[in-house]
Write a protein that holds these residues in place. Sequence first.
Motif, short mmCIF file in Angstrom:
data_model
loop_
_atom_site.label_atom_id
_atom_site.label_comp_id
_atom_site.label_asym_id
_atom_site.label_seq_id
_atom_site.Cartn_x
_atom_site.Cartn_y
_atom_site.Cartn_z
N GLN A 177 0.81 -1.22 0.00
CA GLN A 177 0.00 0.00 0.00
C GLN A 177 0.84 1.27 0.00
O GLN A 177 0.36 2.32 -0.40
CB GLN A 177 -0.94 0.02 1.21
CG GLN A 177 -2.06 -0.96 1.10
CD GLN A 177 -3.00 -0.91 2.29
OE1 GLN A 177 -2.69 -0.33 3.33
NE2 GLN A 177 -4.14 -1.55 2.15
N PHE A 178 2.09 1.19 0.45
CA PHE A 178 2.94 2.38 0.56
C PHE A 178 4.26 2.17 -0.16
O PHE A 178 5.27 1.80 0.45
CB PHE A 178 3.16 2.74 2.04
CG PHE A 178 1.91 3.20 2.71
CD1 PHE A 178 1.48 4.51 2.59
CD2 PHE A 178 1.13 2.31 3.43
CE1 PHE A 178 0.30 4.93 3.19
CE2 PHE A 178 -0.06 2.72 4.02
CZ PHE A 178 -0.47 4.04 3.90
N PRO A 179 4.30 2.45 -1.46
CA PRO A 179 5.53 2.26 -2.23
C PRO A 179 6.63 3.26 -1.87
O PRO A 179 7.77 3.07 -2.29
CB PRO A 179 5.08 2.44 -3.69
CG PRO A 179 3.79 3.17 -3.61
CD PRO A 179 3.17 2.85 -2.29
N ASN A 180 6.31 4.28 -1.07
CA ASN A 180 7.34 5.24 -0.66
C ASN A 180 8.13 4.75 0.55
O ASN A 180 9.05 5.43 1.00
CB ASN A 180 6.71 6.61 -0.38
CG ASN A 180 5.64 6.56 0.69
OD1 ASN A 180 4.91 5.57 0.81
ND2 ASN A 180 5.50 7.63 1.44
N TYR A 181 7.79 3.58 1.08
CA TYR A 181 8.55 2.99 2.18
C TYR A 181 9.43 1.87 1.65
O TYR A 181 9.00 1.07 0.82
CB TYR A 181 7.62 2.41 3.25
CG TYR A 181 7.09 3.44 4.20
CD1 TYR A 181 7.77 3.73 5.38
CD2 TYR A 181 5.92 4.13 3.94
CE1 TYR A 181 7.30 4.67 6.27
CE2 TYR A 181 5.43 5.08 4.82
CZ TYR A 181 6.12 5.35 5.98
OH TYR A 181 5.65 6.29 6.85
N HIS A 182 10.66 1.85 2.12
CA HIS A 182 11.56 0.74 1.83
C HIS A 182 11.84 0.01 3.14
O HIS A 182 11.83 0.62 4.21
CB HIS A 182 12.86 1.24 1.19
CG HIS A 182 12.67 1.59 -0.24
ND1 HIS A 182 12.16 2.80 -0.66
CD2 HIS A 182 12.90 0.87 -1.36
CE1 HIS A 182 12.09 2.81 -1.96
NE2 HIS A 182 12.53 1.66 -2.44
N VAL A 183 12.08 -1.28 3.03
CA VAL A 183 12.27 -2.11 4.21
C VAL A 183 13.64 -2.76 4.16
O VAL A 183 14.03 -3.35 3.15
CB VAL A 183 11.18 -3.21 4.27
CG1 VAL A 183 11.40 -4.12 5.45
CG2 VAL A 183 9.80 -2.58 4.34
N THR A 184 14.36 -2.64 5.26
CA THR A 184 15.63 -3.35 5.41
C THR A 184 15.38 -4.51 6.37
O THR A 184 14.85 -4.32 7.47
CB THR A 184 16.72 -2.44 5.97
OG1 THR A 184 16.89 -1.32 5.07
CG2 THR A 184 18.04 -3.17 6.10
N LEU A 185 15.73 -5.69 5.95
CA LEU A 185 15.59 -6.89 6.76
C LEU A 185 16.96 -7.21 7.32
O LEU A 185 17.86 -7.63 6.60
CB LEU A 185 15.04 -8.04 5.91
CG LEU A 185 13.71 -7.72 5.21
CD1 LEU A 185 13.38 -8.76 4.16
CD2 LEU A 185 12.60 -7.59 6.23
#
Length: 171
Positions: free
Chosen positions: A92-100
């Motif tokens: 839903q929020f393509p402006n967020y990136h996730v680091t795992l």
Amino acid sequence: MNTSLRLAIAALLCVTAVGCAKKATKVAPPSGGDRTEQATTDRSSDTGAYTEASLNSDSCLRQRVIYFDLDKTEIKSEFQAQIACHSKFIRQFPNYHVTLEGNADERGSREYNLGLGERRGNAVQSALSSAGAPGTQLNVVSYGEERPTCKDHNEECWSKNRRVEIVYTKN
């Protein structure tokens, strides 16, 4: 993985997510401490859509640590709902990136633990992608044994260090 298996996993994750969104749960803080608190769900979860505020208010999204068994990379069934919630938010929020951020306990060599942390991060990335999260928003980093949340030398402490932390960054 064939398409029908991916669809079955995605459907299972979606069904599990519905159960997660409707009840209050005890949430471990992202710092990995022992303190727990009662969390309430965000109203936006009832409509099926998240808001940016959901990231800090939704009980499922606030759970940002996935724990693993010794020398294992398989995601435990208890974390499937959490994976589904995060995948839905990421879509839903393509402006967020996730680091795992993959981590391991102190046992094993430095090189082995770096590899194990990466494999754990990749397992979470694969689960998020299978649940629909775009791979372009996901990044895996391994810290091996370098960032323990607990520094005692016992199984209770080591189990807290075998984890992947989900870290959001807004672009």
